[in-house]
Design a protein around this motif. Structure first.
Motif, short mmCIF file in Angstrom:
data_model
loop_
_atom_site.label_atom_id
_atom_site.label_comp_id
_atom_site.label_asym_id
_atom_site.label_seq_id
_atom_site.Cartn_x
_atom_site.Cartn_y
_atom_site.Cartn_z
N THR A 14 -4.17 -3.70 4.18
CA THR A 14 -2.78 -3.52 4.56
C THR A 14 -1.97 -4.68 4.01
OG1 THR A 14 -3.09 -4.75 6.64
CG2 THR A 14 -3.38 -2.34 6.74
N PRO A 15 -0.65 -4.53 3.85
CA PRO A 15 0.15 -5.66 3.39
C PRO A 15 -0.02 -6.87 4.31
CG PRO A 15 1.42 -3.64 3.24
CD PRO A 15 0.14 -3.29 3.97
N MET A 42 0.59 7.99 -2.74
CA MET A 42 0.95 8.76 -3.93
C MET A 42 0.97 10.25 -3.61
SD MET A 42 1.13 5.95 -5.33
CE MET A 42 1.89 6.53 -6.82
N SER A 43 -0.01 10.69 -2.84
CA SER A 43 -0.13 12.06 -2.35
C SER A 43 -1.11 12.02 -1.19
CB SER A 43 -0.62 13.01 -3.46
OG SER A 43 -1.88 12.61 -3.94
N ALA A 44 -1.28 13.11 -0.50
CA ALA A 44 -2.17 13.12 0.66
C ALA A 44 -3.57 12.65 0.27
CB ALA A 44 -2.23 14.52 1.26
N GLY A 45 -4.04 11.58 0.90
CA GLY A 45 -5.37 11.06 0.62
C GLY A 45 -5.51 10.26 -0.65
N VAL A 75 0.88 -1.16 0.00
CA VAL A 75 0.00 0.00 0.00
C VAL A 75 0.92 1.22 0.00
CG1 VAL A 75 -1.77 1.30 1.22
CG2 VAL A 75 -1.81 -1.20 1.27
N THR A 76 0.80 2.03 -1.03
CA THR A 76 1.72 3.16 -1.17
C THR A 76 0.95 4.48 -1.18
OG1 THR A 76 1.67 3.00 -3.60
CG2 THR A 76 3.40 1.80 -2.44
N SER A 134 -8.25 7.03 1.63
CA SER A 134 -8.02 6.60 3.00
C SER A 134 -9.25 5.90 3.56
CB SER A 134 -7.65 7.81 3.88
OG SER A 134 -7.44 7.42 5.21
N ALA A 135 -10.42 6.44 3.26
CA ALA A 135 -11.67 5.84 3.76
C ALA A 135 -11.85 4.43 3.23
CB ALA A 135 -12.86 6.72 3.37
N LEU A 136 -11.51 4.20 1.97
CA LEU A 136 -11.68 2.87 1.37
C LEU A 136 -10.68 1.88 1.97
CD1 LEU A 136 -13.59 1.69 -0.73
CD2 LEU A 136 -11.87 2.18 -2.49
N LEU A 137 -9.46 2.34 2.21
CA LEU A 137 -8.46 1.47 2.85
C LEU A 137 -8.94 1.04 4.23
CD1 LEU A 137 -5.07 3.28 2.07
CD2 LEU A 137 -6.01 1.26 0.93
N GLN A 138 -9.46 1.99 5.00
CA GLN A 138 -9.91 1.69 6.36
C GLN A 138 -11.16 0.81 6.35
OE1 GLN A 138 -10.32 5.35 8.57
NE2 GLN A 138 -8.29 6.07 7.96
#
Length: 222
Positions: free
Chosen positions: A49-50, A11-14, A8-9, A40-44
């Motif tokens: 996470t790896p 690229m820029s803020a958010g 998970v990288t 960020s919302a979709l990741l959470q």
């Protein structure tokens, strides 16, 4: 398709990029929610996470990009993303995402660089249009990777036994640690010794005309 999340990288803020190993198809996938990067919302929401696993479905569209990124770019239907509780994350051996014997081999022998400074290759890239993957990995001893703060940017010094590469760090986890406590926090976030699985990725070309995809460290796993 079921993906074992490898990186998970930021690229820029958010704005984030996610990639994973499709063990059934034996290939790397860059899932793009409705053709876009992750928020960020979709990741959470999906605990991405790896080391985690998700099920996703191709939305049937083709991502109109250039090689090397089109090798892995896969638009997915955002509504179908499902987090799967994986078995213990496996970074080495049978069933693990593959690793190259060197940085050069990991990218099919297409790696070039702009300069050499203090023994390290800098401005490391693969030319736009090269039909090779934009995501790869190498296995290193922990002592073969170090980190420096260079002009306010987190960089990694990666020694694959052939060359030392100075690469920008895009890993969300490592950048977050660095932002909280500098280089000591990055070192503390990693094991002191042993084998590590180092994720490498190519940034989309930003120069005009676009002709270089610069290499980054997308993550360090063990």
């Amino acid at each position: 398709m079921r993906l074992f999340i490898t990186e998970v990288t930021e690229m820029s803020a958010g704005n984030y990029c996610v990639a994973g190993w499709d063990a059934q198809a034996q290939r790397m996938i860059r899932p793009l929610p409705n053709g876009q990067n992750w928020t960020s919302a979709l990741l959470q929401q999906h605990a991405v996470t790896p080391g985690a696993a998700i099920d996703v479905f191709n939305n049937g569209h083709v991502h109109n990009g250039m090689y090397p990124h089109s090798t892995e770019d896969t638009p997915i239907n955002t509504a179908t993303i499902q987090h799967i509780a994986p078995a213990q994350a496996r970074w080495f051996g049978v069933g693990a995402p593959p690793v190259g014997g060197s940085v050069q081999l990991a990218f099919g022998g297409h790696v070039a660089h702009n300069s050499v400074w203090n023994g390290a290759l800098q401005g490391v890239f693969v030319p736009v249009g090269t039909q090779v993957g934009s995501l790869a990995a190498i296995s290193l001893d922990r002592g073969q990777i170090d980190f420096v703060d260079e002009f306010g940017k987190l960089k990694a010094l990666v020694n694959d036994g052939q060359f030392t590469y100075k690469l920008a760090v895009s890993s969300l986890a490592l950048k977050s640690a660095w932002g909280q406590g500098g280089i000591p926090a990055v070192i503390h976030a990693l094991p002191n010794a042993g084998q590590v699985h180092v994720r490498l990725g190519l940034a989309r070309a930003f120069d005009m005309p676009a002709h270089k995809c610069y290499m980054m460290v997308n993550g360090v796993n063990w």
